[in-house]
Write a protein that holds these residues in place. Structure first.
Motif: not given
Length: 272
Positions: A39-43, A63-64, A66
């Protein structure tokens, strides 16, 4: 042959899985045969995944989402379940700290420490863990399985030793105080872990905390490292690869009767 330490075929979520420690955790789990959802804040594109995790592309998706955005967390988790199934492992790794060389107000004396920086760090490090655990943990509880692993810090167990940072004021001519917000956020994780461990114990969801000490990153001043190592019984910082095996252990059946625990990996720092 049964291997209680195996995570082969398990589905794991790693928040902040593209950062320095997160990358190591994601790589370790994927190499062990787990399917890892970052799980990432950015693509992050498939091409970027292939470049960052060579040879592990089939076992890693990004997966984008936050950790501070519940709607995004729900959307990512729903998609993950469609793609792979209900997750078995959640590593709440995403976190932030004040930057030593950032805005001076981030490391201002407590008497004038800005509420903005308190809010930013608490929102990510504490509220973000609560929201992610709420979204993912509820799916685990419905399925009757799961291991949630929170990532803590030695500064959640003991107060930052401000003497370690005294050289900054001597060098730069202005006060430098390790901020209260990081310590408060990591301390809060200790009891959040216990709370969720007891709350979901009969639903088959285990919740544990891993408390990290200093790790080699190459981003610390020599003066800090020298002063820090004098206070570490083992006399060294951790290599980044020393942290991931404990995540592997907590995600496996080898830790099946462990919940609500705090596993400390700090070279003995908090023992003195």
């Amino acid at each position: 042959m049964y291997n209680p330490f195996s995570v082969e075929g398990r589905i794991a979520i790693v928040t902040g899985g593209l950062g320095q420690i997160g990358t190591q955790i994601s790589t370790t789990l994927a190499q062990a045969g787990a399917k890892v959802a970052i799980y990432s804040r950015r693509p992050f594109s498939a091409e970027q995944i292939a470049e960052k995790f060579p040879g592990l592309e089939d076992n890693i998706k990004v997966y984008e989402a936050s950790v501070t955005d519940k709607d995004a967390l729900e959307a990512a988790t729903d998609q993950l379940i469609k793609d792979w199934g209900v997750p078995d492992i959640l590593v709440n790794n995403a976190g932030i700290d004040s930057k030593p060389d950032g805005d001076a107000d981030q490391n201002a004396p407590f008497e004038v420490y800005p509420k903005k920086y308190w809010d930013d760090i608490i929102e990510t490090n504490l509220t973000g863990v609560m929201l992610t655990s709420q979204v993912v943990g509820s799916k685990m509880a419905e399925a009757g399985k799961g291991s949630i692993i929170n990532i803590g810090s030695m500064y959640g167990m003991v107060s930052p030793n401000q003497a370690l940072y005294a050289y900054r004021e001597e060098r730069d001519g202005k006060p430098f105080i390790k901020a209260i917000s990081y310590a408060a956020s990591k301390s809060g994780l200790i009891n959040m872990t216990r709370y969720l461990a007891t709350y979901w114990a009969k639903k088959g969801v285990r919740v544990n905390l891993v408390t990290y000490g200093g790790v080699k990153t190459g981003s610390f001043d020599k003066e800090f490292i020298d002063a820090f190592l004098e206070r570490v019984p083992m006399g060294r910082q951790a290599d980044i690869g020393e942290f991931s095996p404990i995540i592997h252990f907590l995600g496996s059946e080898a830790s099946s009767y462990m919940t609500g625990a705090n596993l400390v990996l700090d070279g003995g720092f908090t023992s003195w």
